[in-house]
Write a protein that holds these residues in place. Structure first.
Motif, PDB file in Angstrom:
ATOM      1  N   THR A  57      -0.915   1.309  -7.987  1.00  0.00           N
ATOM      2  CA  THR A  57       0.483   1.704  -7.832  1.00  0.00           C
ATOM      3  C   THR A  57       1.350   0.547  -7.337  1.00  0.00           C
ATOM      4  OG1 THR A  57      -0.037   2.610  -5.651  1.00  0.00           O
ATOM      5  CG2 THR A  57       0.089   4.164  -7.475  1.00  0.00           C
ATOM      6  N   ASP A  58       0.766  -0.628  -7.174  1.00  0.00           N
ATOM      7  CA  ASP A  58       1.543  -1.830  -6.847  1.00  0.00           C
ATOM      8  C   ASP A  58       2.324  -1.694  -5.539  1.00  0.00           C
ATOM      9  OD1 ASP A  58       2.307  -4.466  -7.535  1.00  0.00           O
ATOM     10  OD2 ASP A  58       4.263  -3.742  -8.208  1.00  0.00           O
ATOM     11  N   ILE A  59       1.710  -1.076  -4.547  1.00  0.00           N
ATOM     12  CA  ILE A  59       2.370  -0.952  -3.243  1.00  0.00           C
ATOM     13  C   ILE A  59       2.547  -2.349  -2.646  1.00  0.00           C
ATOM     14  CG2 ILE A  59       2.060  -0.137  -0.862  1.00  0.00           C
ATOM     15  CD1 ILE A  59       0.507   2.239  -2.045  1.00  0.00           C
ATOM     16  N   ASP A  60       3.719  -2.603  -2.072  1.00  0.00           N
ATOM     17  CA  ASP A  60       3.962  -3.903  -1.432  1.00  0.00           C
ATOM     18  C   ASP A  60       3.242  -3.904  -0.077  1.00  0.00           C
ATOM     19  OD1 ASP A  60       4.825  -6.270  -0.341  1.00  0.00           O
ATOM     20  OD2 ASP A  60       6.873  -6.077  -1.125  1.00  0.00           O
ATOM     21  N   ILE A  61       1.972  -4.198  -0.133  1.00  0.00           N
ATOM     22  CA  ILE A  61       1.116  -4.091   1.050  1.00  0.00           C
ATOM     23  C   ILE A  61       1.497  -5.090   2.155  1.00  0.00           C
ATOM     24  CG2 ILE A  61      -1.277  -4.305   1.868  1.00  0.00           C
ATOM     25  CD1 ILE A  61      -2.064  -3.152  -0.970  1.00  0.00           C
ATOM     26  N   PRO A  62       1.703  -6.373   1.831  1.00  0.00           N
ATOM     27  CA  PRO A  62       2.075  -7.292   2.925  1.00  0.00           C
ATOM     28  C   PRO A  62       3.347  -6.837   3.635  1.00  0.00           C
ATOM     29  CG  PRO A  62       1.490  -8.524   0.954  1.00  0.00           C
ATOM     30  CD  PRO A  62       1.551  -7.078   0.553  1.00  0.00           C
ATOM     31  N   LEU A  63       4.289  -6.310   2.870  1.00  0.00           N
ATOM     32  CA  LEU A  63       5.543  -5.878   3.495  1.00  0.00           C
ATOM     33  C   LEU A  63       5.302  -4.683   4.415  1.00  0.00           C
ATOM     34  CD1 LEU A  63       8.568  -6.036   3.901  1.00  0.00           C
ATOM     35  CD2 LEU A  63       8.871  -4.619   1.859  1.00  0.00           C
ATOM     36  N   PHE A  64       4.544  -3.685   3.940  1.00  0.00           N
ATOM     37  CA  PHE A  64       4.395  -2.499   4.801  1.00  0.00           C
ATOM     38  C   PHE A  64       3.574  -2.836   6.048  1.00  0.00           C
ATOM     39  CE2 PHE A  64       0.343  -0.762   2.774  1.00  0.00           C
ATOM     40  CZ  PHE A  64      -0.318  -0.390   3.942  1.00  0.00           C
ATOM     41  N   ILE A  65       2.649  -3.758   5.928  1.00  0.00           N
ATOM     42  CA  ILE A  65       1.870  -4.120   7.115  1.00  0.00           C
ATOM     43  C   ILE A  65       2.743  -4.907   8.102  1.00  0.00           C
ATOM     44  CG2 ILE A  65      -0.088  -5.455   7.975  1.00  0.00           C
ATOM     45  CD1 ILE A  65      -1.632  -4.628   5.511  1.00  0.00           C
ATOM     46  N   ALA A 123       9.475   2.634   8.281  1.00  0.00           N
ATOM     47  CA  ALA A 123       9.883   1.754   7.180  1.00  0.00           C
ATOM     48  C   ALA A 123       8.663   1.401   6.339  1.00  0.00           C
ATOM     49  CB  ALA A 123      10.540   0.491   7.725  1.00  0.00           C
ATOM     50  N   ALA A 124       7.532   1.217   7.005  1.00  0.00           N
ATOM     51  CA  ALA A 124       6.287   0.928   6.290  1.00  0.00           C
ATOM     52  C   ALA A 124       5.921   2.106   5.396  1.00  0.00           C
ATOM     53  CB  ALA A 124       5.159   0.646   7.281  1.00  0.00           C
ATOM     54  N   GLY A 125       6.056   3.300   5.938  1.00  0.00           N
ATOM     55  CA  GLY A 125       5.742   4.490   5.156  1.00  0.00           C
ATOM     56  C   GLY A 125       6.614   4.570   3.911  1.00  0.00           C
ATOM     57  N   MET A 126       7.890   4.238   4.069  1.00  0.00           N
ATOM     58  CA  MET A 126       8.790   4.303   2.919  1.00  0.00           C
ATOM     59  C   MET A 126       8.456   3.249   1.873  1.00  0.00           C
ATOM     60  SD  MET A 126      10.433   6.933   3.494  1.00  0.00           S
ATOM     61  CE  MET A 126      11.568   6.825   2.112  1.00  0.00           C
ATOM     62  N   THR A 127       8.028   2.084   2.322  1.00  0.00           N
ATOM     63  CA  THR A 127       7.587   1.055   1.362  1.00  0.00           C
ATOM     64  C   THR A 127       6.444   1.602   0.514  1.00  0.00           C
ATOM     65  OG1 THR A 127       8.250  -0.729   2.845  1.00  0.00           O
ATOM     66  CG2 THR A 127       6.602  -1.269   1.172  1.00  0.00           C
ATOM     67  N   ILE A 128       5.560   2.334   1.164  1.00  0.00           N
ATOM     68  CA  ILE A 128       4.417   2.911   0.445  1.00  0.00           C
ATOM     69  C   ILE A 128       4.874   4.013  -0.507  1.00  0.00           C
ATOM     70  CG2 ILE A 128       2.279   4.231   0.724  1.00  0.00           C
ATOM     71  CD1 ILE A 128       2.133   2.762   3.569  1.00  0.00           C
ATOM     72  N   PHE A 129       5.663   4.954   0.025  1.00  0.00           N
ATOM     73  CA  PHE A 129       6.073   6.098  -0.797  1.00  0.00           C
ATOM     74  C   PHE A 129       6.957   5.674  -1.970  1.00  0.00           C
ATOM     75  CE2 PHE A 129       5.393   8.708   3.218  1.00  0.00           C
ATOM     76  CZ  PHE A 129       4.202   9.260   2.757  1.00  0.00           C
ATOM     77  N   ASP A 130       7.716   4.602  -1.803  1.00  0.00           N
ATOM     78  CA  ASP A 130       8.559   4.137  -2.908  1.00  0.00           C
ATOM     79  C   ASP A 130       7.709   3.844  -4.144  1.00  0.00           C
ATOM     80  OD1 ASP A 130      10.856   4.358  -1.434  1.00  0.00           O
ATOM     81  OD2 ASP A 130      11.065   2.220  -1.016  1.00  0.00           O
ATOM     82  N   SER A 131       6.488   3.363  -3.908  1.00  0.00           N
ATOM     83  CA  SER A 131       5.609   3.054  -5.042  1.00  0.00           C
ATOM     84  C   SER A 131       4.647   4.190  -5.335  1.00  0.00           C
ATOM     85  CB  SER A 131       4.773   1.803  -4.748  1.00  0.00           C
ATOM     86  OG  SER A 131       5.582   0.670  -4.692  1.00  0.00           O
TER      87      SER A 131
END
Lengths: 447, 432
Positions: free
Chosen positions: A57-65, A75-83
């Motif tokens: 799903t191409d989650i922006d992992i470095p950003l959410f961490i 904000a991390a959760g939203m980065t995940i849910f966006d993808s």
């Protein structure tokens, strides 16, 4: 409670309620804030991060961490849910050692990846614990989309479409939405009704109607043409409802059942103690379903649980981590053996296997055989598509789709395990559902 | 085990690791524990004049800057000098010195900038048999508002004057502790020397606000909704301290003036670096406040191990060894050329070198489709940023040999040449 693990045959109440509660507790509980901080601090914030590339799903992992590390877990959760709107479930069930964590550069540095899966759970749990739904629906477009199957693909597709203002109806053959998440994975991976809670949370977006106990093509329900007639577009995400047969004589004996049925029964059981389980249980297969069934049989109190797989452990579709879970719970894994005969009078009593070896033309059966006592046998040798409307092109038992999820038929998209693109992973199904929704949205915008 | 014995101004201690004047040295109980742990010396928490002692805040005294995993990188404090009666401190110092005659015991003093005040306290300190005194001209908070601490340290004439008084009224060696809250550290050091100081110690803490409470909008540490600037110390200040120590060590006006190095010493290596830049011993505070007194054991074994490996037989042999190599920018060899090179075997493919170089430097790193990173010699200016951001230290700088062509400039590496004679230097051209 007079039964024990030693009680012969199939019976309930092998273990005390306390022992069962202990056995079926959350296998990887959420990190505490401190644990999450320490785990997040290990992330290197890689450029073009391999973990993200490895995520379907191409989650922006470095950003959410980094967002967790800087104390903004929502904000991390939203980065995940966006993808990945099912990021909460994926955090629990993804074979991360084969995906993001397997690609983590710290694997090479120290052999110990950043705990991406658990960090994802930390962030998504926080957002989902809030009372609100974090997304708002766009103005209604007046367009309608039907989604067949309320599993990961269908849910991801429906949410994305609803968010864009379309009206969505999800149809599912089962009495409860969630698909594999609700019926097909080990209970200890998604405790406390998480799958159902996730569906309810996701439905808060609005604009989604859920129709349960409705099966495509079943008399009285409707077929694809009926659905097409009442929708602007259709997404097929019904997964694989059939199971492969052993193709052995005696397969119809009692107590030989698909592992998926056993798992579904266990997941829906209100009282685990009341669930009967054999003293000797044999599971045939080598995938995640085999492991989930075997481990849960053991946790229910079966004395001997054996997974028998026809190839070597290195070829098992179940990841090394899953295999470790099985072994650590006392499940025995016999590799390189295939079922040969089912023995029993009415019900299965023994299963005869022959050992296999790798030959020049593939797997070869040898003359060496052995028997395993079996009160129950769970088969987990692959699933198949149920009856499909002939108007959609199917090849090798799966629906053919293009990169955007379009099937051979106009206005019909498909995604998840029912398609060729599926690979038995929740996260892949989510990606395909989401991407099909984007394509459907473009299609509807043009029309 | 190398001989770590230190002789600083004739003050002997079994090793060059002293505890700085600060909260850890505020009373007998702590100092005895420090000596038991192995510290070579202690500068007692700063004494004030006779009379009612200062008072401290009763809310938080410290603020902190964290690195990963809440590692303390910097500490800020708003604690004042000792808030215990002078007489109690003097009695305890006497008792400790009697029991630990082999350890250094220094009295830190801060009294009003009046001759009588200094004249009054010095004989009393002498009676404790302390080995020396350190004049606290450094603390930037609280006491400075009352004309003491850094308020003195920021005026070279005051430093010189007070130092002279002290040299006049006591036989004890006088160490002048300098504040870094000035523009040029050499002026106060020169003033101390003119006043007759036996040594300088530096740095004291740096004026700072460590953080702001974003809910209450107040600096931290916050006392009843308000915050004040405090003194910053810990690993974060080491680079500032090292530079100031080196400045004094290589200033012809102060060269040879003994220096006690202070500022972020956390490991034996930090200590060795201070020594190399001209310090004769070091003082430690934040590391002890973070980890406890036991850390001195690593400092002792580490410095000893290093000296054995290098063949040094005394701490003095390290002291000042890097001073001749500390110079001004204008004397750096502009014809020296290096290129980054990435060890592919050790690379973990995180790509941080690439992001840093591509986004913020010279676009000198290439990446292949399978994430193999390599340096473009024709673009690399050898800035070292890739080396700095690499988490596994797999990038190094290769020195180009004399005559080897620099792919970036297309010119062969020439012999030594610095800015003073560079053709682009207007002064240089004018001289021709």
């Amino acid at each position: 409670m007079s039964n024990s693990q030693l009680t012969e045959g199939i019976c309930a109440n092998r273990l005390s309620p306390d022992a069962l509660a202990q056995n079926f507790t959350d296998i990887a509980p959420s990190l505490t804030a401190h644990e999450a901080q320490v785990a997040a601090d290990r992330c290197y914030f890689c450029h073009d991060a391999p973990c993200q590339t490895a995520c379907p799903t191409d989650i922006d992992i470095p950003l959410f961490i980094r967002q967790i590390a800087t104390q903004t877990p929502d904000a991390a959760g939203m980065t995940i849910f966006d993808s990945n709107i099912l990021g909460g479930m994926c955090a629990r069930v993804c074979p991360t050692e084969n995906l993001c964590e397997g690609a983590c550069v710290r694997m090479k540095a120290e052999g110990k990846p950043v705990e991406i899966g658990r960090l994802q759970r930390f962030a998504t749990d926080g957002v989902m614990a809030r009372q609100d739904h974090p997304y708002t629906r766009a103005a209604a477009t007046g367009r309608t989309v039907s989604v067949i199957g309320a599993g990961p693909a269908g849910l991801a597709c429906a949410h994305r479409l609803a968010m864009k203002g379309h009206s969505v109806t999800i149809y599912d053959a089962r009495p409860k939405a969630g698909g594999l998440n609700e019926f097909g994975i080990a209970s200890y991976k998604a405790v406390e009704g998480f799958a159902a809670a996730e569906v309810a949370w996701l439905m808060q977006i609005g604009g989604i109607k859920m129709v349960e106990n409705w099966q495509l093509g079943r008399a009285g329900d409707g077929d694809l043409s009926d659905i097409l007639a009442q929708s602007d577009a259709v997404f097929l995400g019904m997964g694989l409802s059939g199971v492969n047969a052993l193709r052995l004589k005696g397969e119809d004996k009692d107590n030989i059942i698909p592992a998926t049925n056993f798992i579904a029964q266990l997941r829906q059981a209100s009282d685990l103690a009341a669930l009967p389980i054999g003293r000797d249980v044999v599971v045939i297969g080598g995938g995640m379903t085999a492991v989930d069934a075997a481990v849960q049989a053991k946790l229910l109190g079966a004395l001997n649980v054996t997974i028998v797989y026809r190839r070597g452990r290195d070829a098992m579709p179940a990841s090394a981590h899953e295999q470790e879970i099985a072994l650590s719970r006392g499940v025995r894994i016999i590799e390189h053996a295939a079922p040969k005969a089912i023995i029993g009078n009415g019900a299965v009593r023994h299963i005869e296997f022959c050992y296999t070896k790798n030959g020049p033309d593939g797997l070869e059966m040898t003359d060496a055989t052995f028997r395993l006592p079996a009160d129950q046998c769970f088969t987990a040798i692959g699933q198949t598509l149920g009856d499909m409307p002939e108007i959609v092109i199917v090849k090798g038992g799966k629906i053919i789709t293009d990169g955007a999820g379009r099937t051979s038929m106009a206005r019909v998209w498909a995604g998840g395990d029912c398609t060729h693109a599926g690979d038995d992973l929740t996260v892949t199904a989510v990606a395909q559902g989401r991407d099909a929704a984007e394509d459907i949205h473009l299609f509807l915008a043009k029309g | 085990m190398a001989d770590l014995t230190s002789n600083f101004l004739g003050i002997k201690s079994p090793n060059p690791f002293w505890l700085a004047s600060a909260p850890p040295t505020d009373k007998e109980y702590n100092v005895r524990r420090a000596f038991e742990a192995g510290w070579g010396g202690v500068v007692w928490k700063t004494l004030g004049a006779e009379g009612p002692p200062v008072v401290n805040v009763n809310g938080p005294r410290y603020g902190v800057v964290y690195g990963a995993d809440r590692r303390v990188l910097g500490l800020n404090n708003i604690e004042l000098i000792t808030d215990r009666p002078l007489e109690v401190n003097l009695q305890e110092m006497t008792s400790v010195k009697r029991d630990y005659p082999d350890r250094a015991l220094i009295a830190s003093i801060m009294v009003p900038c009046e001759e009588e005040a200094w004249k009054a306290i010095l004989p009393r300190v002498e009676e404790t048999r302390a080995d020396g005194i350190e004049l606290n001209f450094g603390c930037p908070h609280g006491m400075a508002e009352r004309g003491m601490g850094s308020a003195v340290g920021q005026v070279p004439e005051y430093i010189e004057m007070v130092t002279r008084w002290c040299k006049h009224y006591t036989r004890m060696p006088v160490i002048v502790k300098l504040t870094p809250n000035i523009t040029d550290i050499r002026a106060p050091a020169q003033a101390a020397k003119r006043g007759g100081a036996d040594a300088v110690s530096l740095i004291n803490t740096i004026n700072s606000i460590t953080s702001v409470d974003l809910d209450n909008f107040a600096p931290q540490p916050t006392i009843d909704g308000k915050g004040s600037h405090g003194g910053y110390c810990g690993p974060a200040v080491k680079p500032i301290a090292l530079n100031m120590v080196a400045e004094i060590a290589r200033d012809p006006a102060t060269a040879g003036l003994p220096i006690s190095g202070i500022g972020g010493v956390t490991t034996w290596r930090d200590a060795a670096e201070f020594l190399a830049l001209g310090a004769s011993n070091v003082q430690v505070c934040t590391a002890a406040m973070t980890y406890g007194f036991k850390i001195v054991q690593e400092m002792i074994s580490g410095l000893s191990d290093y000296m054995d490996k290098k063949g040094f037989t005394s701490v003095d042999q390290i002291s000042g060894r890097a001073v001749p190599n500390t110079t001004d920018w204008q004397y750096l060899n502009l014809n020296y050329v290096t290129k980054a090179q990435i060890n592919e075997d050790d690379c973990i493919k995180c790509g941080r070198c690439y992001a840093a170089c591509e986004d913020t430097s010279h676009q000198a790193i290439a990446v292949s489709s399978d994430r193999v990173y390599s340096v473009k010699d024709e673009e690399c200016v050898a800035c070292n940023l890739c080396v700095d951001v690499c988490p596994v230290d797999c990038i190094s700088m290769r020195e180009l040999a004399l005559g080897e062509v620099d792919q970036r400039t297309g010119t062969p590496v020439a012999g030594y040449g610095n800015w003073t004679s560079h053709p682009n230097n207007p002064s240089s051209q004018a001289a021709q």
